[in-house]
Structures are given as structure tokens and as C-alpha cells.
Design a protein around this motif. Structure first.
Motif, short mmCIF file in Angstrom:
data_model
loop_
_atom_site.label_atom_id
_atom_site.label_comp_id
_atom_site.label_asym_id
_atom_site.label_seq_id
_atom_site.Cartn_x
_atom_site.Cartn_y
_atom_site.Cartn_z
N VAL A 52 0.86 -1.17 0.00
CA VAL A 52 0.00 0.00 0.00
C VAL A 52 0.90 1.23 0.00
O VAL A 52 1.60 1.49 0.98
N VAL A 53 0.92 1.94 -1.12
CA VAL A 53 1.76 3.12 -1.26
C VAL A 53 0.92 4.34 -0.89
O VAL A 53 -0.19 4.51 -1.38
N THR A 54 1.49 5.15 0.00
CA THR A 54 0.75 6.29 0.54
C THR A 54 1.51 7.60 0.28
O THR A 54 2.70 7.60 -0.03
N LEU A 69 -9.64 -5.03 8.12
CA LEU A 69 -10.02 -5.40 6.75
C LEU A 69 -9.19 -6.59 6.26
O LEU A 69 -9.70 -7.51 5.62
N ARG A 70 -7.91 -6.57 6.56
CA ARG A 70 -7.00 -7.66 6.19
C ARG A 70 -7.43 -8.96 6.83
O ARG A 70 -7.48 -10.01 6.19
N GLY A 82 -0.46 -10.54 3.50
CA GLY A 82 0.40 -9.53 4.09
C GLY A 82 0.12 -8.17 3.48
O GLY A 82 -0.12 -8.06 2.28
N VAL A 83 0.15 -7.14 4.32
CA VAL A 83 -0.03 -5.78 3.86
C VAL A 83 1.15 -4.96 4.37
O VAL A 83 1.40 -4.92 5.57
N GLN A 84 1.86 -4.33 3.46
CA GLN A 84 3.01 -3.50 3.79
C GLN A 84 2.72 -2.08 3.36
O GLN A 84 2.33 -1.84 2.22
N CYS A 136 1.21 -5.34 8.25
CA CYS A 136 0.04 -4.69 8.81
C CYS A 136 -0.26 -5.26 10.18
O CYS A 136 -0.18 -6.45 10.42
N GLY A 137 -0.63 -4.41 11.11
CA GLY A 137 -0.88 -4.84 12.47
C GLY A 137 0.22 -4.36 13.37
O GLY A 137 0.02 -3.97 14.50
N ALA A 138 1.44 -4.38 12.84
CA ALA A 138 2.59 -3.83 13.55
C ALA A 138 3.43 -3.08 12.53
O ALA A 138 4.63 -3.01 12.64
N ALA A 139 2.78 -2.54 11.52
CA ALA A 139 3.49 -1.94 10.39
C ALA A 139 3.95 -0.54 10.69
O ALA A 139 3.36 0.18 11.48
N SER A 140 5.00 -0.17 10.01
CA SER A 140 5.47 1.22 10.07
C SER A 140 4.90 1.95 8.86
O SER A 140 4.40 1.35 7.93
#
Length: 143
Positions: A52-54, A69-70, A82-84, A136-140
Motif C-alpha cells: 500500500v503506497v501512501t 479489513l486484512r 500480508g499488507v506492507q 500490517c498490524g505492527a506496520a510502520s
């Protein structure tokens, strides 16, 4: 069976991408599928990897919403997901190794803005990032 084109997985990814977009709003640049599913060589045990690019850092509340959601998508799919999160500025600054081979699921395509990272830099940065959570969940919010 070629899992990469599985209509159930494709539909779930499309739905999840739209939900993540709703959670992130104007902060979202794009959502990309990476790994074996985007390369077309997934097997029955393959997980799904989303980047996920922000436009900037993702706050804890939005990260928690994406985590929920994940988790729901993982339950529907019966496989790891996985979500990064990555800030576009960080990707442009440091480059990426696999990002150029990803598949855009939602948003604006920024792959052409991200340089290919040199392997020496990738190895160095991987050693550093292995010591901090990125999923995701503990993501930076970025590197």
C-alpha cells in the motif's frame, strides 16, 4: 490450476483494495499485488502480498482499520495475506527490488517513479528492516 487468475481471489482482492482505499482516503496513492500471485506462478500454499503506497505516514487508527479489513479478507480467502505500507517519497528515495514487477490493483500507478534498488543496498536495508516489523498490524509508515 493457475491460482493467479482465480476469479474468487481476484474478486476478494478487488473488494479489499476498495475497502483499503476507503479507509485511507486521500492518503492512498496505490495498492499493488506483489509476489507469486502478481508474477503468475502462485501455488496452493502461496500467500498474498499487498504493498500500500501512501502520500505520507499512516496513523495508528488507519493502520488498525486496515488490519481489520486484512483479517476479514484472510478469513474469506483461507490464506495468509500480508499488507506492507510504504510512503511514495521513501520508495522514490531508496528504490525497490520487486516493486516494478508488481500489479496495480487500485489507485495511481507510481512504478515508473521508483528506481530499481541496487542489490548491495537491498541486502543492507533488508538486514536493517528485518529487525523492525513491517506487516500490517505492527506496520510502520515507511522505511
Amino acid at each position: 490450476m493457475a491460482l493467479a487468475g482465480d476469479p474468487t481471489i481476484e474478486a476478494a482482492l478487488t473488494e479489499l483494495a476498495a475497502e483499503i482505499a476507503g479507509a485511507l482516503g486521500e492518503l492512498l496513492v496505490g495498492i499493488y499485488l506483489e509476489g507469486s500471485f502478481s508474477w503468475g506462478n502462485a501455488v496452493a500454499t502461496s500467500d498474498l502480498d499487498l504493498r500500500v503506497v501512501t502520500a505520507g505516514p499512516v496513523d495508528a487508527a488507519r493502520q488498525a482499520e486496515v488490519q481489520a479489513l486484512r483479517a476479514a479478507a484472510m478469513s474469506r480467502l483461507g490464506r495468509e495475506l500480508g499488507v506492507q505500507f510504504e510512503a511514495l517519497a521513501d520508495l522514490v528515495r531508496v528504490g525497490a527490488v520487486r516493486f516494478q514487477r508488481s500489479r496495480l490493483l487500485y489507485g495511481r500507478d507510481s512504478r515508473d517513479k521508483v528506481p530499481l534498488k541496487l542489490m548491495a543496498a537491498y541486502a543492507r536495508d533488508s538486514a536493517v528492516s528485518a529487525r523492525r516489523p513491517r506487516r500490517c498490524g505492527a506496520a510502520s509508515a515507511g522505511p
